[in-house]
Scaffold this active site. Structure first.
Site, PDB file in Angstrom:
ATOM      1  N   SER A  14       0.841  -1.201   0.000  1.00 55.86           N
ATOM      2  CA  SER A  14       0.000   0.000   0.000  1.00 55.86           C
ATOM      3  C   SER A  14       0.880   1.256   0.000  1.00 55.86           C
ATOM      4  O   SER A  14       1.696   1.422  -0.895  1.00 55.86           O
ATOM      5  CB  SER A  14      -0.965  -0.040   1.182  1.00 55.86           C
ATOM      6  OG  SER A  14      -1.994   0.917   1.038  1.00 55.86           O
ATOM      7  N   GLU A  31      -8.715  -4.136  -5.565  1.00 51.03           N
ATOM      8  CA  GLU A  31      -8.075  -3.175  -4.660  1.00 51.03           C
ATOM      9  C   GLU A  31      -9.035  -2.069  -4.216  1.00 51.03           C
ATOM     10  O   GLU A  31      -8.985  -1.594  -3.084  1.00 51.03           O
ATOM     11  CB  GLU A  31      -6.864  -2.534  -5.355  1.00 51.03           C
ATOM     12  CG  GLU A  31      -5.732  -3.471  -5.710  1.00 51.03           C
ATOM     13  CD  GLU A  31      -4.790  -3.722  -4.543  1.00 51.03           C
ATOM     14  OE1 GLU A  31      -5.094  -3.298  -3.420  1.00 51.03           O
ATOM     15  OE2 GLU A  31      -3.728  -4.344  -4.771  1.00 51.03           O
TER      16      GLU A  31
END
Length: 395
Positions: free
Chosen positions: A121, A248
């Site tokens: 991330s 995602e």
């Protein structure tokens, strides 16, 4: 910086790192440096135990887990910060940790010439920043390999663009420094707890699923937008492994807007500097992709996570590997527990299958060991051959 095992409470006195080496005390081992995620405003090195990675490498790597400043403490920007402070302080913390590794990791059995940086991330976003740092000419080199899990690249503005300046003004106003002749000097005198609350206010007030206090183009460490430097192939490192999850964007889109959201109103909230013509053109690309909420999820997935992974792969000129984590529900973060099983106490991976877990987690460590996920130290690993990524082929 502190070497060894250290777990600290939440605090801005945070510049620590943890080093874990195999009990065998082998020498000249490859090194993996983990950079945690959290949108550049949250997360902690204390959540990730470097011991989790050692057995996945057959006791063949040294692990380093680093900490860095977050939110307004690490990523406040604006002209006044440029003139009287330091931009991208959080990235500079990370860079300092990587320099520390170069100087000291040999004391723990690590080889400073065989360092791979890995993040998830915002940690993966940080990896991108170091890949393009100094225009791709960081000297001496700080790593040879780069791994991104959920490659994260939100809009990145120049330090004095409209949005960074607006954020600086918001911080000044909420900190009670509006009337000060030296706003930055005033901020330095504000109680850290007050600044912490301001930090929460800013992150809580942003558009759902977005992060505003992120790296900027500072003209020094980050000389141009990452997309431009990647397009020009200006990169640090030799090879890259980029992994993204199938869905995602799902957790970053507000489900309560399912009946009201449209691509044309979602896109300008995600990219507020786009022109109306650009918004219409982008919306048209998603017009036939399911319900409007599904379009928003796809826009978030592709624009912020998936497309940046391909920018990265192209920049390395076919010297890399691309993977997709597709175990249902394959949301953002679902992959982490496969390689850091102790990151969330009493929580199991989405599909708790021993063979898959071993194959998947060892792939990353194989890359750390050999800059290739295919050479296997474990004869019981059943992972099929992982083809190198190419522009015209698969992989």
């Amino acid at each position: 910086m502190l070497a060894g095992r250290y777990r600290s409470p939440t605090s801005e006195d945070c510049l620590f790192l943890n080093v874990v080496a195999p009990a065998s005390r082998k020498r000249n081992l490859p090194v993996v440096v983990w950079i945690h995620g959290g949108g550049y405003f949250g997360g902690s090195a204390a959540l990730y135990d470097g011991n989790d990675l050692i057995p996945q490498s057959g006791d063949g790597v040294v692990t380093v887990v680093i900490q860095y400043r977050l939110g307004i403490f690490g990523f406040l920007a604006g002209q006044k910060v440029h003139d009287g402070g330091v931009l991208n302080a959080g990235l500079l913390d990370q860079q300092f940790a990587l320099q520390w590794v170069q100087q000291h990791i040999s004391k723990f059995g690590g080889d400073p010439t065989r360092v791979t940086i890995w993040g998830e991330s915002a940690g993966a976003g940080s990896v991108i920043q170091h890949v393009i740092a100094n225009g791709g000419h960081t000297r001496p080199p700080l790593f040879r390999g780069a791994i991104t899990s959920s490659t994260y690249l939100p809009p990145q503005y120049a330090f004095n663009d409209r949005i960074p300046e607006k954020l600086f003004t918001d911080v000044v106003e909420q900190s009670g420094c509006s009337s000060a002749s030296d706003a930055l000097g005033c901020l330095r005198q504000v109680d850290v707890n007050t600044l912490g609350q301001v930090n929460l206010n800013l992150t809580g007030g942003q558009f759902f699923g977005t992060c505003t206090l992120v790296p900027v183009v500072d003209g020094k460490l980050i000389t141009e937008r990452p997309t431009e430097l990647l397009r020009k192939g200006k990169v640090n490192g030799d090879l890259v492994l980029a992994v993204t999850n199938s869905f995602e964007g799902t957790v970053f889109v507000d489900n309560s807007t399912a009946n009201t959201v449209t691509a044309e109103n979602y896109i300008p909230n995600l990219f507020p500097e786009l022109s109306r013509k650009q918004v219409v053109a982008a919306s048209a690309r998603y017009a036939n992709l399911g319900a409007p909420i599904d379009q928003a999820r796809a826009i978030m997935s592709e624009a912020i996570f998936i497309c940046p992974s391909y920018f990265l792969l192209r920049a390395f000129n076919n010297k890399g590997f691309k993977g997709e984590f597709a175990i249902p529900p394959a949301h953002h973060g679902d992959d982490v527990l496969y390689y850091f099983p102790h990151a969330i106490v009493s929580v199991s991976p989405p599909w708790n299958n021993t063979e898959f877990t071993k194959n998947f987690s060892q792939s990353f460590m194989n890359f750390v060991l050999a800059l290739d996920p295919n050479p296997e130290w474990d004869s019981a690993n059943t992972l099929p051959h992982w083809s190198a990524w190419t522009e015209g082929g698969r992989g």
